[in-house]
Structure formats: C-alpha cells, structure tokens
Motif scaffolding. Structure first.
Motif, PDB file in Angstrom:
ATOM      1  N   LEU A 131      48.168  32.536  40.389  1.00 17.05           N
ATOM      2  CA  LEU A 131      49.579  32.904  40.380  1.00 17.05           C
ATOM      3  C   LEU A 131      49.838  33.859  41.550  1.00 17.05           C
ATOM      4  O   LEU A 131      48.984  34.685  41.893  1.00 17.05           O
ATOM      5  CB  LEU A 131      49.963  33.552  39.054  1.00 17.05           C
ATOM      6  N   PRO A 132      50.999  33.755  42.182  1.00 13.98           N
ATOM      7  CA  PRO A 132      51.249  34.537  43.402  1.00 13.98           C
ATOM      8  C   PRO A 132      51.015  36.032  43.235  1.00 13.98           C
ATOM      9  O   PRO A 132      50.492  36.677  44.146  1.00 13.98           O
ATOM     10  CB  PRO A 132      52.717  34.225  43.717  1.00 13.98           C
ATOM     11  N   ASP A 144      56.503  32.781  39.863  1.00 16.03           N
ATOM     12  CA  ASP A 144      56.604  32.972  41.307  1.00 16.03           C
ATOM     13  C   ASP A 144      56.985  34.394  41.709  1.00 16.03           C
ATOM     14  O   ASP A 144      57.239  34.639  42.887  1.00 16.03           O
ATOM     15  CB  ASP A 144      57.626  31.987  41.899  1.00 16.03           C
ATOM     16  N   VAL A 145      57.033  35.327  40.772  1.00 14.67           N
ATOM     17  CA  VAL A 145      57.484  36.672  41.136  1.00 14.67           C
ATOM     18  C   VAL A 145      56.468  37.352  42.049  1.00 14.67           C
ATOM     19  O   VAL A 145      55.262  37.280  41.826  1.00 14.67           O
ATOM     20  CB  VAL A 145      57.718  37.549  39.877  1.00 14.67           C
ATOM     21  N   PRO A 146      56.943  38.024  43.116  1.00 17.62           N
ATOM     22  CA  PRO A 146      56.045  38.765  43.999  1.00 17.62           C
ATOM     23  C   PRO A 146      55.856  40.192  43.498  1.00 17.62           C
ATOM     24  O   PRO A 146      56.546  40.646  42.574  1.00 17.62           O
ATOM     25  CB  PRO A 146      56.807  38.762  45.328  1.00 17.62           C
ATOM     26  N   ALA A 154      45.094  40.545  45.147  1.00 15.51           N
ATOM     27  CA  ALA A 154      43.730  40.387  45.653  1.00 15.51           C
ATOM     28  C   ALA A 154      43.681  40.480  47.174  1.00 15.51           C
ATOM     29  O   ALA A 154      42.758  41.076  47.746  1.00 15.51           O
ATOM     30  CB  ALA A 154      43.156  39.057  45.180  1.00 15.51           C
ATOM     31  N   GLY A 155      44.680  39.900  47.844  1.00 12.02           N
ATOM     32  CA  GLY A 155      44.705  39.954  49.290  1.00 12.02           C
ATOM     33  C   GLY A 155      44.877  41.363  49.830  1.00 12.02           C
ATOM     34  O   GLY A 155      44.334  41.702  50.886  1.00 12.02           O
ATOM     35  N   LEU A 156      45.615  42.195  49.102  1.00 10.10           N
ATOM     36  CA  LEU A 156      45.797  43.583  49.513  1.00 10.10           C
ATOM     37  C   LEU A 156      44.567  44.433  49.203  1.00 10.10           C
ATOM     38  O   LEU A 156      44.215  45.335  49.969  1.00 10.10           O
ATOM     39  CB  LEU A 156      47.024  44.175  48.820  1.00 10.10           C
TER      40      LEU A 156
END
Length: 230
Positions: free
Chosen positions: A58-59, A27-29, A65-67
């Motif tokens: 995985l987050p 869960d690490v960002p 990918a979103g960035l």
C-alpha cells in the motif's frame, strides 16, 4: 545468535477529508507528520545495517519504507496489507461508534469481522505464512518490515502467545517501531524487545487516545459533531 526484525507501522495519513468524511484508504499518502515520523525512524536506525526492507505494498507503507531506508531495495509483500473493512454505511448508525472505537479492544475473537469486513481469522491466514516465509530465509540478519496497525498486532500477538490469538490492546502509533528477535529453531524462539516505540514521542506525551479513537474524533457524522480530542 538471534536475528533482528524491526516491525514498523507506516507514518500518519489522513483518512478523512476537510469535511470529516471518510476517504478511500488504499491510496492515501503520508501527511507532513507522517513524513516527519519516518524521518525520525530513519535517524533512529541510522547505524543499523538492514539486509532486507519489506513493505505491504500500500502506498503509505511503501512511502514510509522509502523514507526510512533510502537507497535500499524495497520488497513488496501484498499479503501484509491492512485488515480491510466493509463500507461504514453497512453498519447501523446506532452501532457505528461502538464498532469503530472498539474494533481493536481486548482479545478480539478470530471470527470477528473488522468493521464488517475481513475477519481476524482471514488476517492470520495471510499474515502468518508471510512471517514464516521471512523467518525461514536465513540469508538475512536484520530486516525492516513496514506494515499496519492490525497486521502488527497480529504478528505481535502470535509471537508472544504462539497461537492465533489477537491481542487488541497493543497500541500502534503512526510511525512506531517494534523490535523483535528470532532465534533457532526458526520461528520458535522469539524475544520481544520493544513495542510501539515512537521516535518522535518516546514517552507518548502527545495523546492518550487510541488511533481508532483519534480517527473517530476526526470524522463528522450526520446529525452530530465528532467527539473531543481530550
């Protein structure tokens, strides 16, 4: 005409807490550095029309990918998750540094288990069918896949050798891009254009440590300090 696959590693994260203890990795960002790496990759790909954007689920991979591809539909492929380790406490203390730092050294035997957890064979068993499924779909021309260091090594090794051979010496810096082209017949004509391209550090001046050495250096183990960042 070949199709283009941008194979990326997620941006930097912190796998240890302020005291140097390992934290659960799932869960690490991204850290601030990790977000900057993703932003740099987005700038590098600004003129590239991406037909598909895929992340491991995985987050840290999804955030990257979103960035990199804001506004694009993001596909989640769980089989591209990172190779899993066992609890570090299950490895004898006098063997831990060797097992950790050398986890991706040389040609890694397929039966070897990553830090006592998942084997290289098991990694290939889930990653290669995913790669084959992606290549078999001829509706895309350019794709971005955001995955992980071990996963990317497995793909790069297979593309270069055509075999289930894990070449551990492919370093994968946080946020790096690998550039692969694939032609016809599907999956048989691979060209490796670039490996481990860091948009924020093109000539890798920041460090000469591997990522596993970096992670080891961040940890504080009972009875001693972590090794130096030299």
């Amino acid at each position: 005409m070949r199709r283009r696959l941008y194979l990326m590693r997620h941006g930097a994260v912190a796998y240890v807490d302020a005291a140097g203890r390992p934290v659960p990795p799932d869960d690490v960002p991204l850290t601030a550095d990790g977000r900057a790496q993703a932003d740099a990759a987005r700038a590098a790909l600004a003129d590239v029309e991406l037909d598909r954007v895929i992340a491991s689920g995985l987050p840290r991979a999804r955030e990257t990918a979103g960035l990199v591809a804001p506004g694009k539909e993001l596909e989640t492929w769980p089989e591209l998750r990172e190779i899993t380790a066992a609890r570090l406490s299950s490895i004898p203390a006098d063997e831990l540094e060797e097992a950790f730092v050398h986890a991706f050294r040389g040609i890694v035997p397929n039966e070897k288990r990553f830090l006592g957890g998942e084997s290289i064979d098991a990694l290939f068993d889930r990653v290669l069918p995913a790669l084959e499924r992606l290549v078999a779909d001829d509706t895309w021309d350019t794709a971005l896949v955001v995955a992980h260091g071990g996963v990317n090594r497995a793909i790069l090794s297979y593309v270069l050798t055509g075999e289930r051979m894990f070449l551990g010496r492919f370093e994968q810096a946080p946020g790096c891009l690998n550039v692969l082209d694939v032609g016809e017949p599907a999956g048989a004509d691979w060209i490796v254009r670039a490996v481990n391209v860091s948009a924020v550090d093109l000539v890798h001046r920041a460090t000469r440590l591997t990522q596993m050495e970096e992670y080891w250096a961040e940890m504080v183990w009972e009875g001693g300090e972590p090794p130096s960042h030299t």
